[in-house]
Design a protein around this motif. Structure first.
Motif, mmCIF file in Angstrom:
data_model
loop_
_atom_site.group_PDB
_atom_site.id
_atom_site.type_symbol
_atom_site.label_atom_id
_atom_site.label_comp_id
_atom_site.label_asym_id
_atom_site.label_seq_id
_atom_site.Cartn_x
_atom_site.Cartn_y
_atom_site.Cartn_z
ATOM 1 N N ALA A 339 9.090 -11.184 -8.765
ATOM 2 C CA ALA A 339 10.058 -10.121 -8.468
ATOM 3 C C ALA A 339 9.408 -8.760 -8.632
ATOM 4 O O ALA A 339 8.664 -8.313 -7.761
ATOM 5 N N GLU A 340 9.657 -8.106 -9.786
ATOM 6 C CA GLU A 340 9.354 -6.682 -9.922
ATOM 7 C C GLU A 340 7.895 -6.347 -9.624
ATOM 8 O O GLU A 340 7.599 -5.569 -8.707
ATOM 9 N N ILE A 341 6.971 -6.919 -10.405
ATOM 10 C CA ILE A 341 5.571 -6.526 -10.269
ATOM 11 C C ILE A 341 5.001 -6.978 -8.927
ATOM 12 O O ILE A 341 4.224 -6.258 -8.292
ATOM 13 N N SER A 342 5.401 -8.158 -8.476
ATOM 14 C CA SER A 342 4.937 -8.630 -7.165
ATOM 15 C C SER A 342 5.347 -7.667 -6.065
ATOM 16 O O SER A 342 4.548 -7.337 -5.171
ATOM 17 N N MET A 343 6.586 -7.182 -6.120
ATOM 18 C CA MET A 343 7.055 -6.274 -5.081
ATOM 19 C C MET A 343 6.448 -4.880 -5.217
ATOM 20 O O MET A 343 6.277 -4.165 -4.226
ATOM 21 N N ILE A 344 6.111 -4.480 -6.439
ATOM 22 C CA ILE A 344 5.404 -3.211 -6.610
ATOM 23 C C ILE A 344 4.041 -3.291 -5.924
ATOM 24 O O ILE A 344 3.608 -2.364 -5.224
ATOM 25 N N ILE A 345 3.348 -4.423 -6.109
ATOM 26 C CA ILE A 345 2.043 -4.617 -5.476
ATOM 27 C C ILE A 345 2.177 -4.590 -3.954
ATOM 28 O O ILE A 345 1.407 -3.917 -3.256
ATOM 29 N N MET A 346 3.156 -5.325 -3.427
ATOM 30 C CA MET A 346 3.330 -5.364 -1.974
ATOM 31 C C MET A 346 3.764 -4.004 -1.426
ATOM 32 O O MET A 346 3.358 -3.611 -0.323
ATOM 33 N N ASP A 347 4.590 -3.289 -2.170
ATOM 34 C CA ASP A 347 5.037 -1.967 -1.740
ATOM 35 C C ASP A 347 3.864 -0.995 -1.651
ATOM 36 O O ASP A 347 3.755 -0.219 -0.699
ATOM 37 N N LYS A 348 2.969 -1.058 -2.629
ATOM 38 C CA LYS A 348 1.781 -0.194 -2.581
ATOM 39 C C LYS A 348 0.896 -0.569 -1.400
ATOM 40 O O LYS A 348 0.304 0.295 -0.754
ATOM 41 N N GLY A 349 0.805 -1.870 -1.112
ATOM 42 C CA GLY A 349 0.023 -2.302 0.033
ATOM 43 C C GLY A 349 0.618 -1.822 1.348
ATOM 44 O O GLY A 349 -0.102 -1.378 2.252
ATOM 45 N N LEU A 350 1.951 -1.906 1.455
ATOM 46 C CA LEU A 350 2.629 -1.448 2.669
ATOM 47 C C LEU A 350 2.406 0.042 2.889
ATOM 48 O O LEU A 350 2.160 0.493 4.021
ATOM 49 N N LYS A 351 2.473 0.819 1.810
ATOM 50 C CA LYS A 351 2.289 2.265 1.927
ATOM 51 C C LYS A 351 0.844 2.629 2.237
ATOM 52 O O LYS A 351 0.574 3.707 2.770
ATOM 53 N N ALA A 352 -0.095 1.725 1.895
ATOM 54 C CA ALA A 352 -1.506 1.984 2.224
ATOM 55 C C ALA A 352 -1.741 1.921 3.729
ATOM 56 O O ALA A 352 -2.625 2.601 4.248
ATOM 57 N N GLY A 353 -0.954 1.101 4.427
ATOM 58 C CA GLY A 353 -1.089 1.000 5.878
ATOM 59 C C GLY A 353 -1.088 -0.431 6.360
ATOM 60 O O GLY A 353 -1.226 -1.373 5.563
ATOM 61 N N ASN A 354 -0.965 -0.603 7.672
ATOM 62 C CA ASN A 354 -0.933 -1.945 8.259
ATOM 63 C C ASN A 354 -2.213 -2.727 8.014
ATOM 64 O O ASN A 354 -2.200 -3.959 8.010
ATOM 65 N N TRP A 355 -3.330 -2.030 7.839
ATOM 66 C CA TRP A 355 -4.588 -2.729 7.571
ATOM 67 C C TRP A 355 -4.557 -3.443 6.216
ATOM 68 O O TRP A 355 -5.318 -4.401 6.003
ATOM 69 N N ALA A 356 -3.698 -2.980 5.306
ATOM 70 C CA ALA A 356 -3.571 -3.625 3.994
ATOM 71 C C ALA A 356 -2.421 -4.621 3.994
ATOM 72 O O ALA A 356 -2.607 -5.801 3.665
ATOM 73 N N VAL A 357 -1.222 -4.154 4.345
ATOM 74 C CA VAL A 357 -0.043 -5.025 4.401
ATOM 75 C C VAL A 357 0.791 -4.621 5.609
ATOM 76 O O VAL A 357 1.321 -3.506 5.659
ATOM 77 N N ALA A 358 0.906 -5.516 6.574
ATOM 78 C CA ALA A 358 1.720 -5.266 7.761
ATOM 79 C C ALA A 358 3.195 -5.496 7.427
ATOM 80 O O ALA A 358 3.516 -6.216 6.466
#
Length: 394
Positions: A339-358
């Motif tokens: 939940a919390e920490i996993s989504m924080i990690i994914m949220d940071k990846g999404l904000k980094a750009g599509n090359w990190a998390v689409a």
């Protein structure tokens, strides 16, 4: 804002009565806001900025609470036994997540982000069930808490290392991946060591004097507000060192976790936590692209299976040999929620750009979060009915 806060309260109360974590409702609320805004464009730039700022405060509240509740001394007492499980957990769940993402055709960096997110555990989802059955003070209950605490700490550290290096690795050749990773990791560890020393010195020499002074100066809840204010300062200092506000908030919580008076004052912090925390998950829901959710469904289903299998293999199998099958399955199933920490990690990846998390990968991990948080409590409840844990020593 008034409508969102009111809805969040109603959603939380309703889901708690159903035995489900409130974060699922907050994610859904945020996604509903996104869908309506795409149709009617009612969120103006000012509204977007306010929600983004509130989401950042939600991240601070989440990680500050994790740090504040960390019992480092208690963890060190059982470190030998818990560390075996922790190593197995990190290696197996992380490798399972990486291999699954890689086989699904996701880029290398995205696979690493997904693997890092899947190493985390949101044990609070399962602990409520253990508390309901009076099993949290059993030997297995305490072991669960210790391993989950190590999971939280390591996931935060991995997140810090990961996002310290992936920006430089964007577009780099895979042959340079290991070399660049080693250099950037060593630099990060040097900086984090200096920051850690600062936090230890602050915790030992400054924090007791400061909190004691403010307790004499003013009665509660003002002392807790000072704790939160200092937490903001430490989090901002961490951000200036290129870590992140989330890492700083976690360290700020650790700074005060050694002080029993500060931990007891946590009750004064809970209203702030309950107020700000939903905005992080609402912000995640708003970040979800409705057009990408259809594509995310299949990907999310496969990653959900990998998330469940990774934790069960990592925890249940070693514990089967150590304490028997019932304890292994119980603790393994309790470690499944993300939940919390996993989504924080994914949220940071999404904000980094599509090359990190689409967007579709982000949506897939939202499905993983919802699925694990819904399935795990019901399974743990059934297992505790079959194998009660009361009566064991703490």
């Amino acid at each position: 804002m008034g409508v969102i806060i009111s809805l969040a309260i109603v959603i939380k109360a309703g889901l708690e009565k159903m035995g489900l974590p409130a974060l699922i409702g907050f994610l859904t609320l945020g996604f509903a806001i996104r869908v309506v805004d795409d149709q009617f464009n009612f969120l103006n730039p000012e509204g977007d900025n306010i929600l983004a700022f509130m989401a950042k405060l939600g991240v601070f509240a989440l990680l500050f609470k994790v740090g504040l509740e960390s019992n480092i001394r208690g963890l060190l007492k059982q470190f030998r036994k818990a560390s075996v499980l922790w190593c197995s957990d990190i290696l197996v769940s992380g490798t399972t997540g990486f291999v699954t993402a890689w086989l699904l055709g996701l880029p290398l960096i995205t696979s690493v982000v997904v693997a890092t997110a899947l190493t985390a555990t949101s044990v609070g989802v399962s602990l409520a069930v253990w508390e309901d059955y009076g099993a949290l003070n059993s030997k297995n209950g305490q072991l669960l808490v210790d391993v989950a605490e190590m999971d939280d700490i390591s996931a935060v550290v991995f997140m810090a290392i990961l996002f310290a290096i992936i920006g430089t690795l964007n577009g780099a050749a895979q042959a340079d991946f290991l070399t660049a990773t080693c250099k950037l990791t060593l630099l990060f560890l040097f900086k984090i060591a200096l920051f850690g020393i600062f936090c230890v010195l602050f915790s030992v020499f400054i924090e007791p004097v400061m909190t004691g002074y403010f307790r004499k100066l003013e009665a509660g809840p003002d002392p807790m507000l000072v704790v939160v204010a200092v937490g903001f300062i430490i989090a901002a200092f961490a951000a200036l060192l290129d870590f992140s506000v989330a890492i700083g908030a976690f360290f700020a919580g650790l700074v005060f976790s050694r002080d029993p008076r500060a931990v007891k004052a946590e009750a004064s912090f809970l209203p702030l936590y309950e107020f700000f925390c939903p905005f992080f998950f609402i912000g995640i829901g708003i970040s979800m692209d409705p057009g990408a959710m259809k594509a995310a469904l299949g990907l999310g289903t496969v990653l959900l299976a990998a998330a469940i299998a990774g934790k069960l293999l990592a925890i249940a199998f070693p514990l089967w040999r150590m304490i028997g099958l019932p304890g292994g399955l119980l603790i393994g199933a309790s470690m499944v929620p993300r939940a919390e920490i996993s989504m924080i990690i994914m949220d940071k990846g999404l904000k980094a750009g599509n090359w990190a998390v689409a967007p579709e990968v982000f949506g897939a991990m939202v499905i993983v979060t919802a699925g694990t948080c819904i399935l795990s409590p019901s399974v743990v409840s059934s297992l505790l009915k079959r194998w009660p844990q009361q009566g064991e020593g703490s």
